[in-house]
Design an enzyme around this catalytic site. Structure first.
Site, short mmCIF file in Angstrom:
data_model
loop_
_atom_site.label_atom_id
_atom_site.label_comp_id
_atom_site.label_asym_id
_atom_site.label_seq_id
_atom_site.Cartn_x
_atom_site.Cartn_y
_atom_site.Cartn_z
N ASP A 18 0.84 -1.19 0.00
CA ASP A 18 0.00 0.00 0.00
C ASP A 18 0.88 1.25 0.00
O ASP A 18 2.09 1.16 -0.22
CB ASP A 18 -0.96 -0.02 1.20
CG ASP A 18 -0.25 -0.09 2.54
OD1 ASP A 18 0.96 0.24 2.62
OD2 ASP A 18 -0.90 -0.45 3.53
N ALA A 19 0.30 2.39 0.27
CA ALA A 19 1.04 3.66 0.23
C ALA A 19 2.16 3.72 1.28
O ALA A 19 3.09 4.51 1.14
CB ALA A 19 0.08 4.83 0.43
#
Length: 143
Positions: A18-19
């Site tokens: 993810d980020a």
């Protein structure tokens, strides 16, 4: 998990994160599936061959407990073994660890049924005892 039966190694890919550059929680279920498939393949009988012979093993339930995050480009090992084996179902337990230092990232289980292609439950030991015997090779003996 005692008696780690099968180990599948993989490297965390960028798209699995993810980020924050940590593995998205949904991907652990995919890691379990990859390890389960490879465990069965290691017995000399692939999922595809099972399905071709009329044996299907649908997922009935799956759970995952997250411990520490795995990160992009980390090599992980997914250990799996059959925890329970019944006439028409089985349960697998999993551990996801850092390959280098053994840090535990996640544990989990999945339960599967033995069915025909129409998803009708079958007693695998009676219908295909040779395949049932293969599953017994990955069964953890209860103490």
């Amino acid at each position: 998990m005692e008696n780690k039966i099968h180990e599948t190694r993989m490297r965390v890919k960028y798209y699995e994160t993810d980020a924050m550059a940590i593995v998205h929680h949904s991907n652990y279920i995919r890691f379990f599936e990859t390890a389960r498939t490879e465990m069965i393949r290691s017995l000399g009988y692939s999922y595809a061959e099972m399905e071709e012979s009329g044996i299907w093993i649908p997922v009935l339930s799956v759970s995952c407990n997250y411990k520490t995050p795995a990160v992009y480009d980390e090599e992980i090992s997914v250990f799996c073994s059959i925890k329970k084996l019944g006439p028409a179902s089985f349960e697998i337990e999993y551990e996801v660890r850092n390959t280098a230092d053994g840090t535990l990232h996640a544990t989990g289980t999945s339960k599967h049924g033995f069915t025909d292609k129409n998803l009708k439950p079958i007693a695998l030991k009676k219908v295909r005892p040779e395949i049932y015997d293969l599953f017994q090779k990955c069964l953890i003996c209860e103490k």
